[in-house]
Design a protein around this motif. Structure first.
Motif, PDB file in Angstrom:
ATOM      1  N   PRO A  24       0.828  -1.216   0.000  1.00  7.47           N
ATOM      2  CA  PRO A  24       0.000   0.000   0.000  1.00  7.47           C
ATOM      3  C   PRO A  24       0.860   1.263   0.000  1.00  7.47           C
ATOM      4  O   PRO A  24       2.036   1.234   0.363  1.00  7.47           O
ATOM      5  CB  PRO A  24      -0.796  -0.095   1.308  1.00  7.47           C
ATOM      6  N   TRP A  25       0.251   2.373  -0.406  1.00 12.13           N
ATOM      7  CA  TRP A  25       0.865   3.700  -0.338  1.00 12.13           C
ATOM      8  C   TRP A  25       1.285   3.961   1.102  1.00 12.13           C
ATOM      9  O   TRP A  25       0.566   3.622   2.038  1.00 12.13           O
ATOM     10  CB  TRP A  25      -0.179   4.708  -0.809  1.00 12.13           C
ATOM     11  N   ARG A  26       2.461   4.585   1.297  1.00 12.93           N
ATOM     12  CA  ARG A  26       2.981   4.798   2.653  1.00 12.93           C
ATOM     13  C   ARG A  26       3.028   6.245   3.094  1.00 12.93           C
ATOM     14  O   ARG A  26       3.229   6.506   4.267  1.00 12.93           O
ATOM     15  CB  ARG A  26       4.384   4.221   2.765  1.00 12.93           C
ATOM     16  N   GLY A  27       2.937   7.207   2.193  1.00 15.41           N
ATOM     17  CA  GLY A  27       2.998   8.595   2.631  1.00 15.41           C
ATOM     18  C   GLY A  27       3.478   9.527   1.545  1.00 15.41           C
ATOM     19  O   GLY A  27       3.615   9.151   0.379  1.00 15.41           O
ATOM     20  N   PRO A  28       3.786  10.780   1.937  1.00 18.38           N
ATOM     21  CA  PRO A  28       4.168  11.808   0.969  1.00 18.38           C
ATOM     22  C   PRO A  28       5.376  11.454   0.101  1.00 18.38           C
ATOM     23  O   PRO A  28       5.431  11.866  -1.059  1.00 18.38           O
ATOM     24  CB  PRO A  28       4.456  13.022   1.844  1.00 18.38           C
ATOM     25  N   ALA A  29       6.316  10.682   0.610  1.00 15.88           N
ATOM     26  CA  ALA A  29       7.460  10.288  -0.227  1.00 15.88           C
ATOM     27  C   ALA A  29       6.986   9.421  -1.393  1.00 15.88           C
ATOM     28  O   ALA A  29       7.479   9.562  -2.519  1.00 15.88           O
ATOM     29  CB  ALA A  29       8.507   9.555   0.596  1.00 15.88           C
ATOM     30  N   ASP A  30       6.012   8.547  -1.138  1.00 12.99           N
ATOM     31  CA  ASP A  30       5.430   7.765  -2.228  1.00 12.99           C
ATOM     32  C   ASP A  30       4.730   8.681  -3.224  1.00 12.99           C
ATOM     33  O   ASP A  30       4.829   8.476  -4.431  1.00 12.99           O
ATOM     34  CB  ASP A  30       4.409   6.744  -1.698  1.00 12.99           C
ATOM     35  N   SER A  31       4.006   9.671  -2.728  1.00  8.67           N
ATOM     36  CA  SER A  31       3.277  10.578  -3.623  1.00  8.67           C
ATOM     37  C   SER A  31       4.222  11.259  -4.599  1.00  8.67           C
ATOM     38  O   SER A  31       3.916  11.370  -5.797  1.00  8.67           O
ATOM     39  CB  SER A  31       2.511  11.631  -2.818  1.00  8.67           C
ATOM     40  N   ALA A  32       5.375  11.697  -4.128  1.00 10.80           N
ATOM     41  CA  ALA A  32       6.348  12.351  -5.001  1.00 10.80           C
ATOM     42  C   ALA A  32       6.886  11.372  -6.043  1.00 10.80           C
ATOM     43  O   ALA A  32       6.991  11.704  -7.232  1.00 10.80           O
ATOM     44  CB  ALA A  32       7.486  12.938  -4.176  1.00 10.80           C
ATOM     45  N   ALA A  33       7.195  10.137  -5.623  1.00  7.40           N
ATOM     46  CA  ALA A  33       7.733   9.142  -6.551  1.00  7.40           C
ATOM     47  C   ALA A  33       6.688   8.733  -7.588  1.00  7.40           C
ATOM     48  O   ALA A  33       7.004   8.568  -8.769  1.00  7.40           O
ATOM     49  CB  ALA A  33       8.221   7.922  -5.776  1.00  7.40           C
ATOM     50  N   LEU A  34       5.440   8.592  -7.165  1.00  7.69           N
ATOM     51  CA  LEU A  34       4.379   8.195  -8.092  1.00  7.69           C
ATOM     52  C   LEU A  34       4.052   9.316  -9.065  1.00  7.69           C
ATOM     53  O   LEU A  34       3.793   9.065 -10.246  1.00  7.69           O
ATOM     54  CB  LEU A  34       3.137   7.751  -7.326  1.00  7.69           C
ATOM     55  N   ALA A  35       4.073  10.561  -8.592  1.00 11.50           N
ATOM     56  CA  ALA A  35       3.829  11.699  -9.483  1.00 11.50           C
ATOM     57  C   ALA A  35       4.905  11.768 -10.565  1.00 11.50           C
ATOM     58  O   ALA A  35       4.610  12.134 -11.710  1.00 11.50           O
ATOM     59  CB  ALA A  35       3.782  12.996  -8.687  1.00 11.50           C
ATOM     60  N   ALA A  36       6.147  11.403 -10.229  1.00 12.44           N
ATOM     61  CA  ALA A  36       7.214  11.391 -11.225  1.00 12.44           C
ATOM     62  C   ALA A  36       6.931  10.348 -12.309  1.00 12.44           C
ATOM     63  O   ALA A  36       7.252  10.558 -13.475  1.00 12.44           O
ATOM     64  CB  ALA A  36       8.558  11.118 -10.562  1.00 12.44           C
ATOM     65  N   LEU A  37       6.300   9.229 -11.947  1.00 13.67           N
ATOM     66  CA  LEU A  37       5.936   8.209 -12.941  1.00 13.67           C
ATOM     67  C   LEU A  37       4.844   8.710 -13.883  1.00 13.67           C
ATOM     68  O   LEU A  37       4.755   8.281 -15.031  1.00 13.67           O
ATOM     69  CB  LEU A  37       5.437   6.928 -12.262  1.00 13.67           C
ATOM     70  N   ASP A  38       3.993   9.614 -13.383  1.00 16.84           N
ATOM     71  CA  ASP A  38       2.881  10.130 -14.187  1.00 16.84           C
ATOM     72  C   ASP A  38       3.349  10.956 -15.374  1.00 16.84           C
ATOM     73  O   ASP A  38       2.659  11.023 -16.392  1.00 16.84           O
ATOM     74  CB  ASP A  38       1.950  11.005 -13.328  1.00 16.84           C
ATOM     75  N   ASP A  39       4.511  11.597 -15.256  1.00 17.20           N
ATOM     76  CA  ASP A  39       5.012  12.450 -16.346  1.00 17.20           C
ATOM     77  C   ASP A  39       5.161  11.636 -17.621  1.00 17.20           C
ATOM     78  O   ASP A  39       5.924  10.676 -17.666  1.00 17.20           O
ATOM     79  CB  ASP A  39       6.353  13.086 -15.976  1.00 17.20           C
ATOM     80  N   GLY A  40       4.405  11.996 -18.634  1.00 18.65           N
ATOM     81  CA  GLY A  40       4.483  11.322 -19.913  1.00 18.65           C
ATOM     82  C   GLY A  40       3.670  10.050 -20.032  1.00 18.65           C
ATOM     83  O   GLY A  40       3.644   9.429 -21.077  1.00 18.65           O
ATOM     84  N   ALA A  41       3.010   9.632 -18.948  1.00 15.52           N
ATOM     85  CA  ALA A  41       2.190   8.421 -19.019  1.00 15.52           C
ATOM     86  C   ALA A  41       0.927   8.710 -19.824  1.00 15.52           C
ATOM     87  O   ALA A  41       0.292   9.744 -19.627  1.00 15.52           O
ATOM     88  CB  ALA A  41       1.837   7.936 -17.614  1.00 15.52           C
ATOM     89  N   PRO A  42       0.560   7.823 -20.744  1.00 15.24           N
ATOM     90  CA  PRO A  42      -0.626   8.063 -21.560  1.00 15.24           C
ATOM     91  C   PRO A  42      -1.889   8.158 -20.711  1.00 15.24           C
ATOM     92  O   PRO A  42      -2.067   7.394 -19.772  1.00 15.24           O
ATOM     93  CB  PRO A  42      -0.698   6.843 -22.480  1.00 15.24           C
ATOM     94  N   GLY A  43      -2.747   9.104 -21.040  1.00 13.01           N
ATOM     95  CA  GLY A  43      -4.046   9.205 -20.390  1.00 13.01           C
ATOM     96  C   GLY A  43      -4.081   9.927 -19.063  1.00 13.01           C
ATOM     97  O   GLY A  43      -5.151  10.110 -18.494  1.00 13.01           O
ATOM     98  N   ILE A  44      -2.949  10.359 -18.537  1.00 12.69           N
ATOM     99  CA  ILE A  44      -2.930  11.012 -17.225  1.00 12.69           C
ATOM    100  C   ILE A  44      -3.396  12.452 -17.339  1.00 12.69           C
ATOM    101  O   ILE A  44      -4.152  12.933 -16.508  1.00 12.69           O
ATOM    102  CB  ILE A  44      -1.523  10.949 -16.581  1.00 12.69           C
TER     103      ILE A  44
END
Length: 185
Positions: A24-44
């Motif tokens: 599961p998601w653990r906190g704000p550090a995860d949010s930053a890492a996941l947001a970085a994955l969103d860059d350029g992801a189709p459909g986001i």
């Protein structure tokens, strides 16, 4: 040595399932890492950033699952699921994103398998952490862009079928399909 798989113009390692951790998601550090994955992801689109992930993780009607692989920095991918809302029954696959360099390695398949299991779809064999109390209706559904070939291939390989075509001009069956509603269960 890890075997390799060629996907398009790059070669990516193929990882055995035992090297993955779904948590599961653990906190704000995860949010930053996941947001970085969103860059350029189709459909986001524009609906991204650490704040989006913080808000989604704080919502009791949503569930974030993060996929990690042994020996790799950061997450390999993630999925966000949502409780039924409105008339559509079942669990909604709200977002599934795989790290650009880890596409074609089975990460998406692992995340989708976990999603089908959370939704309680018959025959699902994925692993998940604790299931939320709203999960397990036996149906998973999602919307996907009609031109997102990689996502469509993944979802269809898991037995998901098109239930509805959302067209550019509502009510005109000849207009371009913009989004598809897929479901299983």
């Amino acid at each position: 040595m890890t075997p390799a798989r060629t996907t398009g113009a790059r070669t990516t390692p193929a990882y055995p399932a035992r090297d993955t951790v779904l948590r599961p998601w653990r906190g704000p550090a995860d949010s930053a890492a996941l947001a970085a994955l969103d860059d350029g992801a189709p459909g986001i689109g524009d609906t991204t950033g650490p704040e989006w992930h913080d808000d989604a993780a704080a919502d009791p009607a949503r569930m974030h699952l993060v996929l990690e692989r042994a020996g790799e920095p950061g997450p390999a991918g993630y999925v966000v699921l949502a409780a039924p809302r409105g008339p559509e029954p079942g669990v909604e696959l709200h977002r599934l994103v795989v790290h650009l360099d880890r596409r074609g390695t089975g990460a998406g398949r692992t995340l989708l398998g976990a999603t089908l299991t959370v939704a309680g779809v018959p025959g699902a064999t994925g692993e998940t952490p604790e299931r939320p109390p709203w999960a397990g209706t036996g149906r998973l559904w999602l919307e996907v862009a009609a031109d997102n070939a990689a996502a469509l291939a993944l979802y269809r390989s898991a037995g998901m079928v098109t239930e509805t075509v959302l067209r550019a001009v509502p009510g005109d069956p000849c207009s371009t399909p913009l989004r598809l509603l897929l479901a299983r269960g």
